[in-house]
Design an enzyme around this catalytic site. Structure first.
Site, PDB file in Angstrom:
ATOM      1  N   ASP A 165      -7.897  -5.593   0.282  1.00 52.10           N
ATOM      2  CA  ASP A 165      -8.407  -6.444  -0.795  1.00 52.10           C
ATOM      3  C   ASP A 165      -8.031  -7.912  -0.643  1.00 52.10           C
ATOM      4  O   ASP A 165      -8.553  -8.750  -1.370  1.00 52.10           O
ATOM      5  CB  ASP A 165      -7.888  -5.926  -2.149  1.00 52.10           C
ATOM      6  CG  ASP A 165      -8.494  -4.585  -2.510  1.00 52.10           C
ATOM      7  OD1 ASP A 165      -9.694  -4.419  -2.270  1.00 52.10           O
ATOM      8  OD2 ASP A 165      -7.763  -3.712  -2.999  1.00 52.10           O
ATOM      9  N   HIS A 203       0.854  -1.180   0.000  1.00 45.66           N
ATOM     10  CA  HIS A 203       0.000   0.000   0.000  1.00 45.66           C
ATOM     11  C   HIS A 203       0.890   1.231   0.000  1.00 45.66           C
ATOM     12  O   HIS A 203       1.959   1.227   0.612  1.00 45.66           O
ATOM     13  CB  HIS A 203      -0.908   0.019   1.240  1.00 45.66           C
ATOM     14  CG  HIS A 203      -2.039   0.975   1.112  1.00 45.66           C
ATOM     15  ND1 HIS A 203      -1.918   2.300   1.416  1.00 45.66           N
ATOM     16  CD2 HIS A 203      -3.308   0.786   0.664  1.00 45.66           C
ATOM     17  CE1 HIS A 203      -3.071   2.905   1.169  1.00 45.66           C
ATOM     18  NE2 HIS A 203      -3.924   2.015   0.712  1.00 45.66           N
TER      19      HIS A 203
HETATM   20  N1  CMC Z   1       4.178  -7.394  -4.940  1.00 45.88           N
HETATM   21  C1  CMC Z   1       5.504  -7.372  -5.171  1.00 45.88           C
HETATM   22  N2  CMC Z   1       6.267  -6.273  -5.036  1.00 45.88           N
HETATM   23  C2  CMC Z   1       5.650  -5.140  -4.686  1.00 45.88           C
HETATM   24  C3  CMC Z   1       4.263  -5.085  -4.446  1.00 45.88           C
HETATM   25  C4  CMC Z   1       3.530  -6.282  -4.565  1.00 45.88           C
HETATM   26  N3  CMC Z   1       2.223  -6.295  -4.339  1.00 45.88           N
HETATM   27  N4  CMC Z   1       3.916  -3.824  -4.112  1.00 45.88           N
HETATM   28  C5  CMC Z   1       5.042  -3.105  -4.142  1.00 45.88           C
HETATM   29  N5  CMC Z   1       6.095  -3.889  -4.489  1.00 45.88           N
HETATM   30  C6  CMC Z   1       7.502  -3.483  -4.571  1.00 45.88           C
HETATM   31  C7  CMC Z   1       7.809  -2.793  -5.889  1.00 45.88           C
HETATM   32  O1  CMC Z   1       8.209  -3.692  -6.875  1.00 45.88           O
HETATM   33  C8  CMC Z   1       8.928  -1.872  -5.463  1.00 45.88           C
HETATM   34  O2  CMC Z   1      10.103  -2.633  -5.369  1.00 45.88           O
HETATM   35  P1  CMC Z   1      11.584  -1.947  -5.555  1.00 45.88           P
HETATM   36  O3  CMC Z   1      11.625  -0.790  -4.615  1.00 45.88           O
HETATM   37  O4  CMC Z   1      12.513  -3.046  -5.207  1.00 45.88           O
HETATM   38  O5  CMC Z   1      11.614  -1.506  -6.981  1.00 45.88           O
HETATM   39  C9  CMC Z   1       8.522  -1.437  -4.045  1.00 45.88           C
HETATM   40  O6  CMC Z   1       7.719  -2.529  -3.546  1.00 45.88           O
HETATM   41  C10 CMC Z   1       7.736  -0.164  -3.982  1.00 45.88           C
HETATM   42  O7  CMC Z   1       6.709  -0.245  -4.965  1.00 45.88           O
HETATM   43  P2  CMC Z   1       5.902   1.008  -5.474  1.00 45.88           P
HETATM   44  O8  CMC Z   1       5.122   0.628  -6.657  1.00 45.88           O
HETATM   45  O9  CMC Z   1       6.828   2.201  -5.602  1.00 45.88           O
HETATM   46  O10 CMC Z   1       5.001   1.292  -4.223  1.00 45.88           O
HETATM   47  P3  CMC Z   1       3.652   2.034  -4.230  1.00 45.88           P
HETATM   48  O11 CMC Z   1       3.526   2.687  -2.920  1.00 45.88           O
HETATM   49  O12 CMC Z   1       3.507   2.908  -5.413  1.00 45.88           O
HETATM   50  O13 CMC Z   1       2.643   0.802  -4.393  1.00 45.88           O
HETATM   51  C11 CMC Z   1       0.649  -0.376  -4.640  1.00 45.88           C
HETATM   52  C12 CMC Z   1       1.401   0.702  -3.852  1.00 45.88           C
HETATM   53  C13 CMC Z   1      -0.661  -0.644  -3.907  1.00 45.88           C
HETATM   54  C14 CMC Z   1       0.352   0.166  -6.043  1.00 45.88           C
HETATM   55  C15 CMC Z   1       1.498  -1.667  -4.728  1.00 45.88           C
HETATM   56  O14 CMC Z   1       1.843  -2.127  -3.449  1.00 45.88           O
HETATM   57  C16 CMC Z   1       0.803  -2.748  -5.540  1.00 45.88           C
HETATM   58  O15 CMC Z   1       0.899  -2.753  -6.765  1.00 45.88           O
HETATM   59  N6  CMC Z   1       0.092  -3.721  -4.850  1.00 45.88           N
HETATM   60  C17 CMC Z   1      -0.682  -4.728  -5.549  1.00 45.88           C
HETATM   61  C18 CMC Z   1      -2.038  -4.170  -5.980  1.00 45.88           C
HETATM   62  C19 CMC Z   1      -2.981  -3.993  -4.801  1.00 45.88           C
HETATM   63  O16 CMC Z   1      -3.129  -4.870  -3.957  1.00 45.88           O
HETATM   64  N7  CMC Z   1      -3.654  -2.825  -4.776  1.00 45.88           N
HETATM   65  C20 CMC Z   1      -4.668  -2.532  -3.751  1.00 45.88           C
HETATM   66  C21 CMC Z   1      -4.238  -1.407  -2.848  1.00 45.88           C
HETATM   67  S1  CMC Z   1      -5.281  -1.292  -1.377  1.00 45.88           S
HETATM   68  C22 CMC Z   1      -6.866  -0.885  -2.011  1.00 45.88           C
HETATM   69  C23 CMC Z   1      -6.928   0.513  -2.492  1.00 45.88           C
HETATM   70  O17 CMC Z   1      -6.855   1.414  -1.654  1.00 45.88           O
HETATM   71  O18 CMC Z   1      -7.052   0.716  -3.705  1.00 45.88           O
END
Ligand code: CMC
Length: 425
Positions: free
Chosen positions: A360, A303
């Site tokens: 989720d 998240h």
């Molecule tokens: N699985 C594997 N690696 C992950 C994941 C994941 N679910 N989420 C983040 N990472 C890694 C990403 O690859 C990155 O790695 P590195 O720093 O080594 O390159 C690091 O963690 C940071 O990722 P980010 O994309 O910069 O982080 P963010 O804060 O933008 O991501 C997120 C938030 C929700 C988009 C992401 O965690 C994700 O894609 N999760 C899966 C989708 C999901 O479950 N979404 C629902 C969110 S909760 C409901 C809502 O409020 O919508």
């Protein structure tokens, strides 16, 4: 006393005021930065940018705290209903009994959808995703309910219509997609029971309302009701800043929520768990999620704000256990989810990246137990998020300092280049 941050740029020093929120959060106010220094800030994905001040929802991602209008979400999930929580978010306070009764009457009076709208539903291809349909139909509502002269009355009516009709519209799209008779709303049922009845009642098998299911749906929607400046809420505020109608702003929010990194994750989680169960591919999924060269992510994990357990997930998981037990359902995907969670929580990749299960991760199993089809999961999220979107939209429209949202950019393309006639290219 106002604190200042000193910025030195070239030969000049500037003082930027620090503003402090009611929970002690601090932000550098850069609203005069460009006019004073010629500089803008660059913050891709807005991870360090506060887009507004707001008194609706507080979350602390390090401590795992979520409160609506100051009230912890845990207390609302235990004691409140979705209808009451919607009132709280939109009006800023818990309703008295009389106010809640009046609110119910208004919702009931506005629950029907114009019969002509059914033609639209009938013409969408049967394979259309319900989120695309919902986003289009919410925008189409404006054509059926033209603007009233009195602005306050117009806003109140639009809010009521949206809150009430969204259930009817969601259930209608499900019934029509199955080729089944549409079930109309009933004034004798509560908000959640009414929706369940419209979804599942049928001429051959009347729907029996189960209070455990009604309670679970109330909690599900309360947990989704607001989440401060997330992607879809920011879309509602941004689109709303152009002074479009509330229908158009909410339609934009629904479109944003549809994405798999946002609300669409609840559908993606179930698809992922089903794939693991069908192919016995737990190890492979974990490997793929950790592989930098693979765009796959562990759905329902991670998240932007929570760097610990998502408080909504804890409530959702508890509710999932209770509901399945009460309904005497064994869902093999729950075992897969729990095993996956345990493996991920012991894996350095996930702990080092602060990746914990989010709301989720277990919500899809709750929805399956209620009987909601997988492609309607994100619609369920949208119905839940609607009061939050409305509250945030209202707050933005009432803000005396509110402006058209119009970020800037740092241009990195070619400098002035002459046009080349087509025969010379
Ligand atoms: N699985 C594997 N690696 C992950 C994941 C994941 N679910 N989420 C983040 N990472 C890694 C990403 O690859 C990155 O790695 P590195 O720093 O080594 O390159 C690091 O963690 C940071 O990722 P980010 O994309 O910069 O982080 P963010 O804060 O933008 O991501 C997120 C938030 C929700 C988009 C992401 O965690 C994700 O894609 N999760 C899966 C989708 C999901 O479950 N979404 C629902 C969110 S909760 C409901 C809502 O409020 O919508």
């Amino acid at each position: 006393m106002t604190e200042f941050v000193k910025l030195t740029y070239g030969d000049n020093e500037y003082e930027l005021p620090v503003i402090v929120g009611s929970e002690g959060e601090k932000a550098i106010d850069i609203s005069k930065l460009r006019s004073q220094t010629g500089l803008i800030t660059l913050d891709t994905g807005y991870a360090n940018t506060g887009s507004c001040t707001s008194n609706i929802t507080f979350m602390d991602g390090e401590k795992g705290i979520l409160r609506y209008r100051g009230i912890p979400v845990e207390q609302l999930a235990e004691h409140s209903s979705f209808k009451e929580t919607s009132y709280l978010l939109i009006n800023g306070k818990l309703p008295t009994q009389q106010e809640l009764t009046n609110f119910s009457v208004l919702l009931n009076d506005n629950s029907l959808v114009h019969e002509d709208m059914r033609d639209f539903y009938e013409k969408f291809p049967r394979s259309s995703h319900p989120m695309g349909i919902l986003s289009s139909m919410v925008n189409a509502l404006r054509s059926f309910y033209p603007e009233l002269q009195n602005l306050e009355e117009e806003i109140n009516m639009t809010v009521t219509r949206l809150l009430s009709k969204i259930r009817t519209m969601a259930a209608m799209s499900y019934k029509i997609s199955r080729g089944h008779r549409v079930v109309y709303p009933r004034a004798d049922l509560t908000y959640c029971a009414n929706f369940l009845n419209m979804m599942f009642d049928s001429p051959v098998k009347p729907y029996e309302i189960d209070e455990d299911v009604v309670k679970a749906l109330n909690v599900f929607w309360i947990l989704h009701a607001d989440h401060e400046q997330n992607c879809s809420t920011s879309a509602v505020r941004l689109v709303g800043s152009a002074r479009v109608t509330l229908y158009a702003a909410i339609s934009a929010g629904i479109a944003a929520l549809w994405g798999p990194l946002h609300g669409g994750a609840n559908q993606a989680v179930i698809e992922m768990l089903s794939e693991i169960a069908a192919n016995n591919s737990m190890a492979e999924i974990i490997k793929r999620a950790k592989d930098k060269s693979d765009p796959f992510r562990l759905m329902g994990f991670g998240h932007r704000v929570y760097k610990t357990f998502d408080p909504r997930m804890k409530i959702m998981k508890r509710m999932c256990d209770t509901l399945l037990q009460k309904l005497n359902i064994t869902d093999p995907l729950l075992d897969v989810a729990m095993e996956l969670e345990q493996i991920a929580l012991k894996d350095d990749y996930f702990t080092d990246h602060n990746l914990y299960p989010n709301v989720d991760f277990y919500s899809g199993i709750v929805l399956r137990a209620i009987g909601i089809p997988t492609n309607m999961f994100t619609v369920m999220f949208a119905i839940g998020r609607l009061p939050g979107w409305i509250a945030q939209w209202k707050e933005s429209q009432d803000d005396p300092n509110w402006k058209l949202c119009r970020p800037r950019q740092i241009y990195t393309g070619p400098q002035t280049t002459d046009y080349v006639p087509i025969e010379d290219r």
